[in-house]
Structure formats: C-alpha cells, structure tokens
Scaffold this motif. Structure first.
Motif, PDB file in Angstrom:
ATOM      1  N   UNK A 131      -9.407   3.720  -0.960  1.00  0.00           N
ATOM      2  CA  UNK A 131      -9.402   2.507  -0.126  1.00  0.00           C
ATOM      3  C   UNK A 131      -9.387   1.251  -1.000  1.00  0.00           C
ATOM      4  N   UNK A 187       0.801  -1.221   0.000  1.00  0.00           N
ATOM      5  CA  UNK A 187       0.000   0.000   0.000  1.00  0.00           C
ATOM      6  C   UNK A 187       0.828   1.262   0.000  1.00  0.00           C
ATOM      7  N   UNK A 197      -7.500  -7.932   7.941  1.00  0.00           N
ATOM      8  CA  UNK A 197      -8.067  -6.686   7.429  1.00  0.00           C
ATOM      9  C   UNK A 197      -8.481  -6.785   5.962  1.00  0.00           C
ATOM     10  N   UNK A 198      -7.911  -7.778   5.272  1.00  0.00           N
ATOM     11  CA  UNK A 198      -8.317  -8.006   3.884  1.00  0.00           C
ATOM     12  C   UNK A 198      -9.759  -8.518   3.820  1.00  0.00           C
ATOM     13  N   UNK A 224      -7.749   0.267   8.822  1.00  0.00           N
ATOM     14  CA  UNK A 224      -8.511  -0.982   8.787  1.00  0.00           C
ATOM     15  C   UNK A 224      -8.385  -1.648   7.419  1.00  0.00           C
ATOM     16  N   UNK A 225      -7.736  -0.956   6.492  1.00  0.00           N
ATOM     17  CA  UNK A 225      -7.464  -1.585   5.195  1.00  0.00           C
ATOM     18  C   UNK A 225      -6.198  -2.442   5.354  1.00  0.00           C
ATOM     19  N   UNK A 226      -6.024  -3.386   4.439  1.00  0.00           N
ATOM     20  CA  UNK A 226      -4.870  -4.288   4.613  1.00  0.00           C
ATOM     21  C   UNK A 226      -3.525  -3.624   4.345  1.00  0.00           C
ATOM     22  N   UNK A 227      -3.142  -2.677   5.197  1.00  0.00           N
ATOM     23  CA  UNK A 227      -1.802  -2.085   5.129  1.00  0.00           C
ATOM     24  C   UNK A 227      -1.287  -1.958   6.558  1.00  0.00           C
ATOM     25  N   UNK A 250      -5.931   0.600  -1.751  1.00  0.00           N
ATOM     26  CA  UNK A 250      -5.243   0.055  -0.575  1.00  0.00           C
ATOM     27  C   UNK A 250      -5.591  -1.417  -0.392  1.00  0.00           C
ATOM     28  N   UNK A 251      -6.820  -1.781  -0.789  1.00  0.00           N
ATOM     29  CA  UNK A 251      -7.219  -3.185  -0.683  1.00  0.00           C
ATOM     30  C   UNK A 251      -6.537  -4.024  -1.751  1.00  0.00           C
ATOM     31  N   UNK A 280      -8.620   4.087   7.387  1.00  0.00           N
ATOM     32  CA  UNK A 280      -7.512   3.757   6.484  1.00  0.00           C
ATOM     33  C   UNK A 280      -6.700   2.586   7.048  1.00  0.00           C
ATOM     34  N   UNK A 292       0.354   3.354  -3.130  1.00  0.00           N
ATOM     35  CA  UNK A 292      -0.970   3.977  -3.169  1.00  0.00           C
ATOM     36  C   UNK A 292      -1.006   5.226  -2.305  1.00  0.00           C
ATOM     37  N   UNK A 335     -15.653  -3.903  -0.409  1.00  0.00           N
ATOM     38  CA  UNK A 335     -14.578  -4.807   0.003  1.00  0.00           C
ATOM     39  C   UNK A 335     -15.011  -6.267  -0.090  1.00  0.00           C
ATOM     40  N   UNK A 338     -18.141   1.207   1.568  1.00  0.00           N
ATOM     41  CA  UNK A 338     -16.749   0.748   1.540  1.00  0.00           C
ATOM     42  C   UNK A 338     -16.672  -0.739   1.922  1.00  0.00           C
ATOM     43  N   UNK A 386     -14.552  -2.506   8.326  1.00  0.00           N
ATOM     44  CA  UNK A 386     -14.715  -1.802   9.606  1.00  0.00           C
ATOM     45  C   UNK A 386     -15.278  -0.418   9.350  1.00  0.00           C
TER      46      UNK A 386
END
Lengths: 320, 328
Positions: free
Chosen positions: B113, A10, B88-89, A109-112, B116-117, A107, A13, B164, B160, B93
């Motif tokens: 986001x 990430x 988190x993937x 909580x996203x996979x980073x 980011x995913x 933010x 990004x 996801x 969001x 949340x």
C-alpha cells in the motif's frame, strides 16, 4: 464529468506485486510442471522421429513444433490445449479473490483508479504466461540445436517468434475470459468451473458440434453426396463455425506460420490452385498474410473480453 | 441539522468534510437520503445507526468509491467524484472487517500500500516501522498475516492509516468483533490519533464505545441523519435533561438547598438522606458546595452520564419506525 489524475497511477506497483505473487505461487509451479513435462514428451518424440529421417528439410527446426508421433500430438497441439488451462489458472480468481479476502476496498482506498488494478492484474498474468512460453520456446530451440545439430536459419527463428507472439495473444483471450468470469462471479470456484467448462466445450465438444450444425444450416446438396464429395457450402459453414473457437484460430495460425507449405486455410477449388507449385514453401511474408486474420481475431477477442470485464468492474460495488 | 448548536470547536470552524443533500439510491431503494453534515478539523465524529442505515454508503461516497446520485460532498476541499486520487491521497480508510494478503507479512502488506501511495523507497521502510511500533505490532512485523487475530488485523489496518499520515481517518465498524481488551486498546489508539490532530470519522453500531471517544455523533436511520450533535446536547434534546446526579448527604434542608442550584430542574427525595437531582449540566460541584454550606455531611455524589443508548432507545421509541431499509 471528467476524472482527474492518471488511470495508470499505481499500475506498475500492482503489476510487480501480482507478477511476484504468480511467479512464487504453487499454482504456477504446478501449471509449469504440467506444461513442461507434456511438452518435453512431445519434443522427445518429435526429435527421435526427426533423427531417423533427416531429409533435406529446409525447415527442420519448425518440424520440431509441428511433427506428431502417435500417440502424442505435436508440441503446438499440446500447447493449444494447455495454454488455456494456464491462463484460466492465473485469471479465474483475479477480481473475486480481492473481494473474498476483503482487500478490495482497502486497496481501492489508496490513490489509484480501478483501471490500474484490473490492468495490472491482466498484464502481470499475461507476462507470467509470456515468460513461461518464452522459456519453453528457448528450450525447444536449444534442444533442437543439441539433438539435431543443425543451426536454425533466420526465417525459422522469425517464424517461431511469430508462434510465440500468437501464443501469447491466444493466452490473452483465455485470460480475459477468466478475468471476466472472476468479475461476474463472486465465488472463485464458480468462476473456475465455468471457465473450465467453456474451455472443454470449445476444445473438445465444439469441433464435433460444428460439422453437425453446419449440416443443419447448409444441408449438403444431394448431387455432391452422390459424387462422394463434400458440399463446399457445408464445408465453409463448418469452418466458419469452428473459427468461433480461439483454439481453432490458434491452430490455423500456427499451421500457416510453422508449416511454410501451407497455402490456404480454407477449402479451395481446383481452379484456384492452377499454376501453384505444390509442396513449395511460401515466403515468410505470405505465410504471415495467411495467418493474419486468425491473429487479428485472437487480439480482438482479448480486447473485447477485457473491455467487458473492465466495464463490469468499474460499475461493481466495492462492498462485498 | 443541529450544527449551530455545536460548540465543540472554536468559532471559525475549519470544516474538512461537508456534505449537502448527499443522496445515493440503488434502483428504487434509497440507501442515503439527502443528508447534510459538516466535520471540523481534529474532531472525532461518530456515524451511528443500525446495520443498513447508510453509514458505509456515506463513507464510500466520501472516498469516491461509489457513485453519488445527487447532492455534493467535499473532502478537504476536493470533490471525491472528480478528484478521487487527491482525496484518497489524504484520507485513510479502514474498511469494515479489513482484509490483508495472508501469504505476505505485515511489513510486506504495508509496503504494497505504501508503494500504491507513491512513497519513496527510503521513506517507506521508516514509516512502516514506526507505524507498526505505534500499534504494537513491531514484534510480529515479519510474521505472515495469516497468523494474525482479528484485533491484530484491525491494528494493522490502523497502522496503514498512520503510515499514510492521513489528515482524516475513516474507520468503519473498527471495534466490531473485538474482545473487550482489544476494543479498549483500539479506542486508545483512536484517542492518540485525535491528539495528533487527525480528524477521525467513526462508524459503529456499538453505542457505548462511540460515546467514549466521539466529540459529536450523527444518528442514522433509514438513510437519514435523524440526530446530530455532542452526546450531552442530544441528551438534553431527547431526554429533556442531560444530567442526573445522586446525592447522599445528611443535614437540614438539603433538598431545598439542592433545588436552589441554578440549572437544576427537579429534586426527588429517595430516602431521608438520598436525593436525585435532574439538571441541564454537571452540577456536582454546586451540589457539594450547597451541602457543605448547609453544614451537611456529604457521603456520596454520583452522576449518571446520559448514555447514548438511552438517548437512542428513547428517540426511536418516541418516533415510530418507518419502513426498514436494507442497504447493505
């Protein structure tokens, strides 16, 4: 306990998003206007002064950076003053604004990992400054070509490129400081005020305080005073204290790189100058050697301050 | 605590979240004090309790966003402390009072986001569009979020999670600060998520709303789960009986007939033609049958569903409060 997954996931990004935020922000536009207009004024003075006495100077282009014509300081001095402002302007709300906008937990909580967020923000701000400085650098070279009509030599380009790189690290120190403060203080206004306070202290007050402190630490020997000379111990202390300010490090490094005749940055004894051809330029590599400690100091400052904000940010609670 | 009493889901329960002895303390104060719970796939689970009872801290521990002092939690089979990215993937949340980048549009916010995913470019546009349509924000997709109301922001936050395609949606105080209509719409969206098989974890201090959507609830107090189970079960446990049915009917010997219905614990005669029955289950069909069978004229049959608020009030009345902890 080891975390799994890459801390850099990430990163690109975050970098791209922050970069586009910076480039399109009004704040950045104002900072650029400020820097370009003052720098152009300094350049104009430098060019008009150089055109009057274009002697056989082998480093005409470099003179553009360093010549100062009262009342304006030189281009490099102006940058030394304004780069911190730009870095603080981009960094003072890097972390706390995410808390205040309540976007931080969403933010994260996203996979980073948090690493990516902080690093991405730092690199994006540094890239923004880098792009602005590179544009300014090209502007100087372009204007030099047009108004002076002398094509720059390879060594001049190399020395001015070193100027660009050191300037970016100089910006890095202030950016790390601003980001550290943005991590420590939840209020962006507080972080900005503290950062500006430190900036003013180090650029304006410190050069006045350092000699006074040096006097206190190493009082001048009366014998030197009687002879009307500076005590070398006091002079060395003054310089060591001054070097605590990144502003001074930048100034010294620039002096060594952009004025090829600079042989040393500290006080020297006469016997050390024996055999030196005064006024002869040093080779490029030797100038770099003189500027090297200062440059390393700036790089180290950037890294240490960034590491502090990194540790603080990792330990910070996500909740506002 | 009361897992064995729960029969909401069919026998081999497919636990997506399970916590054992989960604890978090800040210095000397304990925010979450050794809690245990399990959440099955597809259920709507409510975390209830006053502010500062440890709900948000529990949620943050499940996402790996705050350290776990002791105990363990597993989310979809992953340990959030060690594999937060995998958790988190798969988990969406929606934080309490969610924020967005005001200068960006709704689409741009979601695009960030989505990147980011790690969604591919082509996939992003399609998912964002359909998610915004789902929550009713399609018309304002290109408007800047600065112009959005509180309710719209909450829905954007839900979009969001939909984008996801989260297996678990964790919603922290999703309806606080919303007007009644926005609340209704939002609860409707939560039900839709459940219908799609998404496990929903909901934290709230608004008891009646939680009651309307949750299959099971856990009551937090001072960092502990003091009660857990489906609302009717809790009613039985705390109030003694779950259902109070009021019957308005005329006819001979109705009170006696009503009292004979299995499951009825008490029949009060309020007036000549009005009776109040207390029962362990919903006995309305039986009551109707009993009245009609006795040649009575049934006029009204109403049930007072056990309200979570009553349960809550009663429970904490019965158990005097300890020290009030502040964890927020």
């Amino acid at each position: 306990m080891r975390r799994e997954g890459s801390p850099f996931q990430g990163l690109s990004t975050v970098f791209v998003k922050e970069l586009s935020d910076h480039v399109s922000s009004i704040r950045m536009l104002m900072l650029e206007l400020l820097i370009v207009s003052t720098a152009l004024a300094a350049l104009y003075e430098a060019i008009s002064s150089l055109r009057q006495n274009t002697a056989e100077d082998p480093f005409l282009l470099l003179r553009l950076f360093t010549i100062d014509q009262a009342p304006l300081p030189s281009f490099v001095a102006i940058l030394g003053f304004l780069i911190p402002l730009m870095a603080i302007g981009l960094g003072f709300d890097a972390v706390n604004s995410e808390h205040n906008r309540r976007t931080m937990s969403r933010i994260l909580a996203q996979p980073i990992y948090r690493d990516a967020l902080l690093m991405g923000k730092f690199l994006a701000a540094l890239a923004t400054i880098g792009i602005s400085l590179a544009a300014l650098w090209l502007l100087v070279i372009g204007l030099g070509l047009i108004f002076l009509g002398v094509p720059p030599g390879g060594e001049e380009i190399a020395r001015s490129a070193v100027f660009l790189i050191v300037a970016i690290f100089y910006a890095g120190v202030w950016l790390s400081l601003a980001m550290l403060l943005s991590t420590v203080f939840r209020s962006a206004a507080t972080a900005a005020l503290v950062a500006l306070g430190i900036w003013l202290f180090l650029t304006v007050l410190w050069p006045m305080l350092a000699p006074a402190l040096a006097q206190a630490i190493a009082p001048a020997d009366p014998r030197y005073v009687l002879l009307g000379l500076n005590d070398p111990a006091t002079a060395i202390w003054t310089q060591e204290l001054l070097r605590l300010s990144p502003n001074d490090l930048f100034g010294e490094a620039m002096l060594a790189v952009l004025s090829p005749t600079t042989r040393t940055l500290g006080p020297v004894f006469l016997d050390q100058l024996r055999g030196a051809v005064m006024g002869a330029p040093l080779p490029f590599g030797e100038s770099i050697m003189i500027a090297w400690p200062q440059t390393v100091g700036l790089v180290a400052g950037t890294i240490i301050l960034f590491a502090f904000s990194y540790v603080l940010f990792q330990r910070q609670e996500v909740r506002a | 605590m009361s897992e064995q009493q729960t029969e909401v889901n069919s026998a081999p329960r497919d636990l997506v979240i399970s916590a054992r002895g989960l604890t978090r303390h800040y210095g000397k104060s304990i925010a979450v004090d050794s809690i245990d719970f399990g959440i099955a796939r597809g259920e709507v689970f409510g975390l209830l309790g006053p502010n500062g009872a440890g709900k948000t801290t529990t949620i943050l521990m499940m996402l790996g966003l705050t350290e776990i002092s002791s105990g363990e939690v597993s989310v979809l089979g992953f340990d959030p402390a060690r594999e937060p990215l995998k958790v988190k993937q798969r988990v969406g949340y929606l934080p309490d009072a969610v924020g967005f980048y005001d200068q960006l549009t709704a689409t741009e916010n979601l695009a960030y986001t989505a990147k980011l995913m790690g969604l591919a470019r082509a996939e992003r546009a399609a998912r964002i569009e359909s998610a915004l349509a789902r929550v009713g924000l399609a018309e304002v997709a290109e408007k800047r979020v600065a112009t959005f109301s509180r309710g719209m922001r909450q829905r954007l936050g839900l979009a969001e999670i939909i984008m996801k395609r989260a297996e678990i949606a964790i919603l922290d105080e999703p309806t606080s600060g919303l007007d009644p209509q926005a609340t209704q719409e939002f609860l409707g969206l939560i039900r839709e998520l459940k219908a799609e098989g998404v496990t929903v974890l909901l934290s709230s201090h608004m008891l009646d709303q939680v009651q309307r959507v949750c299959d099971r609830v856990a009551l937090f107090r001072g960092g502990r789960i003091v009660l857990m189970g489906a609302v009717p079960e809790l009613a039985v446990k705390v109030l003694g009986a779950g259902f109070v049915v009021e019957v308005e009917a005329e006819g001979p010997g109705i009170a006696r007939r009503l009292a004979m219905i299995p499951g009825v614990t008490q029949v009060e005669t309020l007036a000549a033609d009005r009776f109040r029955m207390t029962a362990e289950r919903d006995v309305r069909p039986d009551a109707a049958r009993a009245v009609v069978a006795g040649d009575g004229a049934l006029r009204r049959l109403s049930v007072d569903e056990p309200s979570l608020e009553t349960i809550y009030a009663r429970y904490f009345q019965a158990q005097p409060t300890g020290d009030v902890r502040h964890a927020a």
